[in-house]
Write a protein that holds these residues in place. Structure first.
Motif, PDB file in Angstrom:
ATOM      1  N   SER A 105       0.736  -1.192   0.037  1.00  0.00           N
ATOM      2  CA  SER A 105      -0.566  -0.199   0.566  1.00  0.00           C
ATOM      3  C   SER A 105       0.379   1.368   0.475  1.00  0.00           C
ATOM      4  CB  SER A 105      -0.955   0.215   0.975  1.00  0.00           C
ATOM      5  OG  SER A 105       0.265   0.000   2.714  1.00  0.00           O
ATOM      6  N   LYS A 106       0.295   1.677  -0.251  1.00  0.00           N
ATOM      7  CA  LYS A 106       0.350   3.582   0.021  1.00  0.00           C
ATOM      8  C   LYS A 106       1.401   4.296   0.840  1.00  0.00           C
ATOM      9  CE  LYS A 106       0.949   8.439  -2.080  1.00  0.00           C
ATOM     10  NZ  LYS A 106       1.335   8.781  -0.659  1.00  0.00           N
ATOM     11  N   GLU A 107       0.276   3.904   2.092  1.00  0.00           N
ATOM     12  CA  GLU A 107       0.087   4.296   3.070  1.00  0.00           C
ATOM     13  C   GLU A 107       1.976   3.413   3.733  1.00  0.00           C
ATOM     14  OE1 GLU A 107      -3.052   4.617   2.574  1.00  0.00           O
ATOM     15  OE2 GLU A 107      -2.773   3.258   2.509  1.00  0.00           O
ATOM     16  N   ASP A 108       2.028   2.319   3.922  1.00  0.00           N
ATOM     17  CA  ASP A 108       2.555   1.150   4.303  1.00  0.00           C
ATOM     18  C   ASP A 108       4.978   1.650   3.303  1.00  0.00           C
ATOM     19  OD1 ASP A 108       1.878  -0.526   5.602  1.00  0.00           O
ATOM     20  OD2 ASP A 108       2.115  -2.075   4.345  1.00  0.00           O
ATOM     21  N   TYR A 109       4.083   2.095   1.948  1.00  0.00           N
ATOM     22  CA  TYR A 109       5.756   2.410   1.477  1.00  0.00           C
ATOM     23  C   TYR A 109       5.921   4.012   1.787  1.00  0.00           C
ATOM     24  CZ  TYR A 109       8.565   4.024  -2.317  1.00  0.00           C
ATOM     25  OH  TYR A 109       9.975   4.127  -3.240  1.00  0.00           O
ATOM     26  N   ASP A 110       5.208   4.702   2.673  1.00  0.00           N
ATOM     27  CA  ASP A 110       5.454   6.245   2.597  1.00  0.00           C
ATOM     28  C   ASP A 110       5.891   5.811   4.327  1.00  0.00           C
ATOM     29  OD1 ASP A 110       4.321   7.466   0.474  1.00  0.00           O
ATOM     30  OD2 ASP A 110       2.633   7.723   1.489  1.00  0.00           O
ATOM     31  N   SER A 111       5.606   4.810   4.832  1.00  0.00           N
ATOM     32  CA  SER A 111       6.597   5.304   5.761  1.00  0.00           C
ATOM     33  C   SER A 111       7.643   4.490   6.061  1.00  0.00           C
ATOM     34  CB  SER A 111       5.089   4.698   7.199  1.00  0.00           C
ATOM     35  OG  SER A 111       5.002   3.287   7.089  1.00  0.00           O
ATOM     36  N   ARG A 112       8.023   3.973   4.866  1.00  0.00           N
ATOM     37  CA  ARG A 112       9.283   2.162   5.085  1.00  0.00           C
ATOM     38  C   ARG A 112      10.233   3.183   5.622  1.00  0.00           C
ATOM     39  NH1 ARG A 112       9.153   5.691   0.416  1.00  0.00           N
ATOM     40  NH2 ARG A 112      10.728   6.677   0.078  1.00  0.00           N
ATOM     41  N   ASN A 113      10.525   4.095   5.530  1.00  0.00           N
ATOM     42  CA  ASN A 113      11.886   4.066   6.559  1.00  0.00           C
ATOM     43  C   ASN A 113      11.931   4.669   8.547  1.00  0.00           C
ATOM     44  OD1 ASN A 113      14.048   4.750   4.535  1.00  0.00           O
ATOM     45  ND2 ASN A 113      12.863   6.637   3.834  1.00  0.00           N
ATOM     46  N   LYS A 114      10.144   4.544   8.982  1.00  0.00           N
ATOM     47  CA  LYS A 114      10.173   4.576  10.326  1.00  0.00           C
ATOM     48  C   LYS A 114      10.007   3.289  10.809  1.00  0.00           C
ATOM     49  CE  LYS A 114       6.090   7.778  10.016  1.00  0.00           C
ATOM     50  NZ  LYS A 114       4.755   7.778  10.201  1.00  0.00           N
ATOM     51  N   PRO A 115      10.870   2.916  12.039  1.00  0.00           N
ATOM     52  CA  PRO A 115      11.338   1.717  12.974  1.00  0.00           C
ATOM     53  C   PRO A 115      10.432   1.436  12.907  1.00  0.00           C
ATOM     54  CG  PRO A 115      12.018   3.545  13.911  1.00  0.00           C
ATOM     55  CD  PRO A 115      11.717   4.290  13.061  1.00  0.00           C
ATOM     56  N   ASN A 116      10.661  -0.357  12.745  1.00  0.00           N
ATOM     57  CA  ASN A 116       9.229  -1.295  13.217  1.00  0.00           C
ATOM     58  C   ASN A 116      10.103  -2.264  14.422  1.00  0.00           C
ATOM     59  OD1 ASN A 116       7.729  -3.805  13.274  1.00  0.00           O
ATOM     60  ND2 ASN A 116       6.705  -3.041  11.314  1.00  0.00           N
ATOM     61  N   GLU A 117       9.868  -1.616  15.489  1.00  0.00           N
ATOM     62  CA  GLU A 117      10.252  -2.769  16.645  1.00  0.00           C
ATOM     63  C   GLU A 117       9.872  -5.076  16.292  1.00  0.00           C
ATOM     64  OE1 GLU A 117       9.052  -1.472  20.271  1.00  0.00           O
ATOM     65  OE2 GLU A 117       9.698   0.922  20.034  1.00  0.00           O
ATOM     66  N   LEU A 118       9.210  -4.728  16.158  1.00  0.00           N
ATOM     67  CA  LEU A 118       8.880  -6.253  15.429  1.00  0.00           C
ATOM     68  C   LEU A 118       9.632  -6.596  14.462  1.00  0.00           C
ATOM     69  CD1 LEU A 118       7.545  -8.756  16.850  1.00  0.00           C
ATOM     70  CD2 LEU A 118       5.674  -8.152  14.551  1.00  0.00           C
ATOM     71  N   VAL A 119      10.039  -6.520  13.183  1.00  0.00           N
ATOM     72  CA  VAL A 119      10.502  -5.997  12.251  1.00  0.00           C
ATOM     73  C   VAL A 119      12.396  -6.082  12.575  1.00  0.00           C
ATOM     74  CG1 VAL A 119      11.443  -6.144   9.959  1.00  0.00           C
ATOM     75  CG2 VAL A 119       9.098  -5.518  10.306  1.00  0.00           C
ATOM     76  N   GLN A 120      12.624  -5.538  13.971  1.00  0.00           N
ATOM     77  CA  GLN A 120      13.702  -5.322  13.892  1.00  0.00           C
ATOM     78  C   GLN A 120      14.174  -6.478  14.895  1.00  0.00           C
ATOM     79  OE1 GLN A 120      14.104  -1.379  15.936  1.00  0.00           O
ATOM     80  NE2 GLN A 120      14.456  -0.115  13.796  1.00  0.00           N
ATOM     81  N   ARG A 121      13.504  -6.921  15.764  1.00  0.00           N
ATOM     82  CA  ARG A 121      13.394  -7.587  16.802  1.00  0.00           C
ATOM     83  C   ARG A 121      14.179  -9.214  16.677  1.00  0.00           C
ATOM     84  NH1 ARG A 121       9.949  -6.476  19.365  1.00  0.00           N
ATOM     85  NH2 ARG A 121       8.458  -7.689  19.775  1.00  0.00           N
ATOM     86  N   ASN A 122      12.824 -10.042  15.019  1.00  0.00           N
ATOM     87  CA  ASN A 122      12.774 -10.736  14.936  1.00  0.00           C
ATOM     88  C   ASN A 122      14.260 -10.818  13.727  1.00  0.00           C
ATOM     89  OD1 ASN A 122      10.374 -11.726  15.242  1.00  0.00           O
ATOM     90  ND2 ASN A 122       9.159 -10.801  13.828  1.00  0.00           N
ATOM     91  N   PHE A 123      15.018  -9.957  13.082  1.00  0.00           N
ATOM     92  CA  PHE A 123      15.941  -9.590  12.162  1.00  0.00           C
ATOM     93  C   PHE A 123      17.383  -9.992  13.707  1.00  0.00           C
ATOM     94  CE2 PHE A 123      19.725  -7.071  11.345  1.00  0.00           C
ATOM     95  CZ  PHE A 123      19.932  -7.898   9.721  1.00  0.00           C
ATOM     96  N   GLN A 124      17.090  -9.821  14.570  1.00  0.00           N
ATOM     97  CA  GLN A 124      17.778 -10.080  14.856  1.00  0.00           C
ATOM     98  C   GLN A 124      18.417 -11.160  15.734  1.00  0.00           C
ATOM     99  OE1 GLN A 124      18.011  -7.114  18.327  1.00  0.00           O
ATOM    100  NE2 GLN A 124      18.178  -5.675  17.402  1.00  0.00           N
ATOM    101  N   ASN A 125      16.857 -11.975  16.112  1.00  0.00           N
ATOM    102  CA  ASN A 125      16.415 -13.434  16.086  1.00  0.00           C
ATOM    103  C   ASN A 125      16.056 -14.173  14.567  1.00  0.00           C
ATOM    104  OD1 ASN A 125      17.139 -12.498  18.197  1.00  0.00           O
ATOM    105  ND2 ASN A 125      14.166 -12.476  19.029  1.00  0.00           N
ATOM    106  N   ARG A 126      17.200 -13.510  13.421  1.00  0.00           N
ATOM    107  CA  ARG A 126      16.004 -14.679  12.642  1.00  0.00           C
ATOM    108  C   ARG A 126      17.367 -16.015  12.662  1.00  0.00           C
ATOM    109  NH1 ARG A 126      18.285 -12.065   7.040  1.00  0.00           N
ATOM    110  NH2 ARG A 126      16.132 -10.517   6.980  1.00  0.00           N
ATOM    111  N   SER A 127      18.443 -15.616  12.523  1.00  0.00           N
ATOM    112  CA  SER A 127      19.251 -16.870  12.796  1.00  0.00           C
ATOM    113  C   SER A 127      18.387 -18.721  13.906  1.00  0.00           C
ATOM    114  CB  SER A 127      20.788 -17.000  13.505  1.00  0.00           C
ATOM    115  OG  SER A 127      20.488 -16.375  15.025  1.00  0.00           O
ATOM    116  N   LYS A 128      18.092 -18.307  14.222  1.00  0.00           N
ATOM    117  CA  LYS A 128      17.022 -18.909  15.651  1.00  0.00           C
ATOM    118  C   LYS A 128      15.835 -19.359  15.626  1.00  0.00           C
ATOM    119  CE  LYS A 128      19.391 -16.740  19.408  1.00  0.00           C
ATOM    120  NZ  LYS A 128      18.839 -15.785  20.980  1.00  0.00           N
TER     121      LYS A 128
END
Length: 207
Positions: free
Chosen positions: A166-189
Motif C-alpha cells: 500500500s501507499k501507506e506502507d511505502y510512505d512509512s518505509r523509513n520508520k523503525p518497526n520494533e517487531l521487524v527489528q527484533r525478528n531480524f536480530q533473532n533470524r538465525s534462531k
C-alpha cells in the motif's frame, strides 16, 4: 436361457460404456481454436522505445554500480509455469482463497546462495489475493481456510519489512518497526518453513 443371454448382453454393454468413459477424445485435426489478441500484447513501436529507455536510464547506472551488466532476462519453461500455477490454484481452492494473479518481484541472489548466480538480479513469483479491494501478495502454503497469511506477515516474522502492499506502507518505509527489528536480530534462531513464492529460473546475463 433368456436370463443368461440378458446377463451376457448387460455385461457387454457395461464393458462398452466403461471403455468409452476411459477413452480420451482427441480433438479433430481440422478444428482450429479461435484466439483473440490479448489486451496486453504490444506493437513494436511500443516495445522498442521501452527497451531503449531501459538501455539509457537503467543499464549504465547498474553497470557503473556493479561493475558488470546485471540480469536482463529471466526464463521459466512452460512446464515450470504451468506446474507452479496449478500448485497455487489447488492450494487456494482447497482453502477457499481467491487467487487473483502473480506479482513478479525483483530480488538478487546473495553471496551464499544455494542456487542461482551470486549477486545477480532475479525475479520472485508471489501469488496475490484480493484484500480490501487490493491485490495483495499472500502465502497459499501458510494460509488456512480460516486465515489468509500475507507475504508481509511472513517476511516480518523473519525480520524483513515489506512495504509494497500500500501507499501507506511505502510512505512509512523509513520508520523503525520494533517487531521487524527484533525478528531480524533473532533470524538465525528462526525455524525455516515453506513459502508459496517461486523462483529458480534461468537468468541471463551471465552467460
Amino acid at each position: 436361457m433368456k436370463n443368461k443371454l440378458m446377463l451376457v448382453f448387460m455385461a457387454i454393454a457395461l464393458t462398452m460404456v466403461s471403455c468409452s468413459q476411459d477413452r480420451i477424445e482427441e480433438p479433430s485435426q481440422n478444428e482450429t481454436a479461435e484466439v483473440s489478441r490479448p489486451y496486453n500484447a504490444l506493437n513494436y513501436l511500443e516495445l522498442v522505445p521501452m527497451l531503449e529507455h531501459y538501455d539509457k536510464t537503467r543499464k549504465p547506472v547498474l553497470e557503473e554500480a556493479l561493475g558488470y551488466e546485471d540480469t536482463r532476462m529471466n526464463y521459466y519453461s512452460i512446464e515450470t509455469i504451468e506446474n507452479y500455477l496449478k500448485y497455487v490454484k489447488t492450494l487456494s481452492r482447497e482453502k477457499g482463497i481467491k487467487f487473483t494473479g502473480i506479482n513478479f518481484v525483483s530480488a538478487a541472489y546473495p553471496e551464499n546462495t544455494g542456487h542461482g548466480v551470486p549477486n545477480y538480479q532475479n525475479l520472485l513469483l508471489m501469488p496475490t489475493t484480493e484484500i480490501n479491494g487490493k491485490n495483495i501478495s499472500f502465502d497459499p502454503v501458510q494460509s488456512t481456510s480460516e486465515k489468509i497469511v500475507t507475504v508481509k506477515e511472513m517476511l516480518a516474522s523473519y525480520g524483513y519489512n515489506w512495504v509494497y502492499d500500500s501507499k501507506e506502507d511505502y510512505d512509512s518505509r523509513n520508520k523503525p518497526n520494533e517487531l521487524v527489528q527484533r525478528n531480524f536480530q533473532n533470524r538465525s534462531k528462526s525455524s525455516d518453513v515453506e513459502s508459496g513464492a517461486g523462483n529458480r529460473g534461468q537468468i541471463s546475463p551471465p552467460y
